[in-house]
Design an enzyme around this catalytic site. Sequence first.
Site, PDB file in Angstrom:
ATOM      1  NE  ARG A 225      33.444 104.303  60.309  1.00 57.47           N
ATOM      2  CZ  ARG A 225      33.969 103.533  59.348  1.00 57.47           C
ATOM      3  NH1 ARG A 225      34.252 102.271  59.580  1.00 57.47           N
ATOM      4  NH2 ARG A 225      34.225 104.044  58.159  1.00 57.47           N
ATOM      5  CG  HIS A 273      39.496 100.981  61.046  1.00 59.06           C
ATOM      6  ND1 HIS A 273      38.738 102.036  61.468  1.00 59.06           N
ATOM      7  CD2 HIS A 273      38.906 100.538  59.912  1.00 59.06           C
ATOM      8  CE1 HIS A 273      37.731 102.222  60.625  1.00 59.06           C
ATOM      9  NE2 HIS A 273      37.810 101.315  59.672  1.00 59.06           N
TER      10      HIS A 273
HETATM   11  C1  GLV Z   1      36.370 101.104  56.721  1.00 59.72           C
HETATM   12  O1  GLV Z   1      36.165 101.280  57.853  1.00 59.72           O
HETATM   13  C2  GLV Z   1      35.521 101.562  55.682  1.00 59.72           C
HETATM   14  O2  GLV Z   1      34.743 102.487  55.900  1.00 59.72           O
HETATM   15  O3  GLV Z   1      35.616 100.995  54.600  1.00 59.72           O
END
Ligand code: GLV
Length: 310
Positions: A225, A273
């Site tokens: 993150r 992401h």
């Molecule tokens: C992606 O970021 C997840 O949390 O799987």
Amino acid sequence: MALLVSLTDTDIRPWVDVFEAGLSGMDIRIYPDVVDPSEIEYVAAWHHPFGEYKKYTNLKAILSLGAGVDHIINDPELPQNVPIVRMADEALIHDMCLYALHWVLHYHSNYYRYVKQQQEKQWLEHKFVAPKKRSVGIMGLGTIGKRVGEILSDQGFSVVGWGASDKYLTGRIEYFYGKDQMTGFLNKSEILINILPLTESTNNLIKANELHQLPEGALVINIGRGFIINQSDLLTALESGHIGAAVLDVFDVEPLPLDNPLWSHPNVTITPHIAGQSDGETGAVSMVENIRRIESGEAPFPLYDPVQGY
Ligand code: GLV
């Protein structure tokens, strides 16, 4: 009884097909198609509008589309005592392993240099370094981090790992744990891969001081993150050259704002992401199985633990 599917940025059809086939008797609704909020017993969720779930008075569980659940628990009005189930999807884990391996090789094997050289029509060979002479550090050795570490170790890389507790023990990955052993771990991480979940204790864990404990010219890969690695400290370390390059898939704010300097930094690679993508064919199957478990009084897996924060 109804399952609400709220997967904003995914091709939703394969998921719905699996839910329809596996959950007979359950009404499958796609957000925002909620006629009567009290009918919703389960939610299959990615990012949702905060305040929404408190309207679902008969909610039995929230099933996360992702391995992380911060997108759910950050809702200040989240109903209390509703179990939150994380995603342990093989396709997602495999995808993250491939992402990590790809970027490790891109830098380790100098492919990034050859891509630039081609633009200059330059035929120039760089020194080969055997993988065993390259040390890769994995921060976060849960299900995903452990697999990433093992795949890299299978390719001959020298892998070290760091986690918050002493629970992880293996002969393959040299393991460091706790704040006291962080420096030893960072000193060995020529390539640092962050896969930690975002919790109160991992928030802003890697700041200027920690970045400076990495070897000169280190590569930073963040697939955990954004908030775990301080963004402005990372930029400063990139500017000074202490950090040689960064590959970032996660950010404090997503999508990354257009005026963010990371976009145009020559040594930064940005992906939106996508490092670990859940797959409807397998991810939805694990959600169906978890609903079956809850309905028959068994515990779903993996269940979010509010004490640990993930
Ligand atoms: C992606 O970021 C997840 O949390 O799987």
